[in-house]
Design an enzyme around this catalytic site. Structure first.
Site, short mmCIF file in Angstrom:
data_model
loop_
_atom_site.label_atom_id
_atom_site.label_comp_id
_atom_site.label_asym_id
_atom_site.label_seq_id
_atom_site.Cartn_x
_atom_site.Cartn_y
_atom_site.Cartn_z
N HIS A 164 1.76 67.48 86.91
CA HIS A 164 1.67 66.73 88.17
C HIS A 164 2.43 65.40 88.09
CE1 HIS A 164 0.13 65.21 91.93
NE2 HIS A 164 -0.79 66.15 92.04
N HIS B 29 -7.71 69.89 91.20
CA HIS B 29 -7.18 69.43 89.91
C HIS B 29 -8.15 69.68 88.75
CE1 HIS B 29 -4.46 66.37 92.21
NE2 HIS B 29 -4.02 67.62 92.32
N GLU C 121 5.14 70.91 91.49
CA GLU C 121 4.17 71.45 90.54
C GLU C 121 4.32 72.97 90.47
OE1 GLU C 121 0.28 69.75 91.80
OE2 GLU C 121 1.62 68.56 93.07
#
Length: 258
Positions: free
Chosen positions: A92, A17, A223
């Protein structure tokens, strides 16, 4: 360009991330807000300075969210850099079409427009193989309840699906239907992959809107993105952005009932 860049390891030995402080933890600048012919929009921007989280280059990026008159959430991304770098932006958000905090999402019916996916290792990193979903619990080419075969997938779904479109043009990537409410969400994207995640690590420790507690499988994510670990997988579509190039991508979520 022949140089080695070591990114922050914030998930065991892996980089997840965007690092210790990914873009989701940054304060973005409000660029514009108002109405367009399409609907209501807000545009935000952020400059990631050279070396942030180990990435090369000053990356100037923006994201525009538009709520259209056709019940769509349109997400548009742009980015430019002054050094060759890696860019793979996504959204997300967790969804539960029955209403947040209303229980798990295992009864949602999912269709993914993907005949193939990328298998992962023990650390959930793609191995580099691209494998057919046919005859496996990974197959959502026809609508299936998310929970119908989830027990056959170790840990639950957290896998990248290879879009049949190949990316590059807006195409239907996913469709989700929640039978009780009748709500439907369709996702169109120009990205080559969709990471399907079933909230496997939600454990009740996170409290959301209206004080609702989020337990395992209480939300799912779709995503839209390039494949995970693409910088280390030369056969995957490239996520390299060079000076003079402009990164642009768009994903559209459409909502209705049936």
């Amino acid at each position: 360009d022949g140089k080695t860049y070591k990114l922050a390891a914030n998930n065991g030995e892996n980089h997840l991330h965007g690092g210790i402080e990914g873009f989701n933890k940054k304060v973005w600048r409000l660029e514009d807000i108002g109405a367009t012919d399409d609907g209501a929009m807000v545009k935000m921007s952020y400059i990631s300075e050279d070396g942030e989280e180990g990435y090369p280059g000053n990356l100037a990026c923006s994201v525009t969210y538009t709520l259209t008159k056709n019940d769509e959430l349109k997400i548009s991304y742009e980015a430019e850099t002054d050094k060759t770098t890696i860019v793979n932006l996504t959204n997300h958000s967790y969804y539960n079409l029955a209403g947040q905090g209303s229980g798990d999402i295992l009864g949602h019916e999912l269709m993914l427009n993907a005949d193939k996916y990328t298998p992962v290792d023990e650390g959930l990193i793609p191995t580099g193989e691209i494998r057919s979903v046919e005859g496996t619990p990974m197959d959502f080419t026809e609508p299936m309840a998310i929970g119908s075969r989830i027990e056959k997938v170790e840990g639950g779904y957290d896998h990248n699906y290879v879009q049949n479109s190949g990316g590059g043009t807006l195409s239907l990537a996913a469709k989700v239907h929640e039978p009780t409410s009748g709500r439907v969400m369709e996702i169109h994207t120009d990205q080559p992959g969709v990471q399907f995640y079933t909230g496997n690590f939600l454990d009740g420790s996170i409290t959301g809107k209206d004080g609702k507690v989020y337990k395992k499988h209480y939300g799912f994510c779709l995503e839209t993105q390039h494949f995970p670990d693409s910088p280390n997988k030369p056969d995957f579509p490239s996520v390299v952005l060079k000076p003079g190039q402009k990164y642009t991508t768009q994903t559209i979520h459409t909502f209705y009932t049936k």
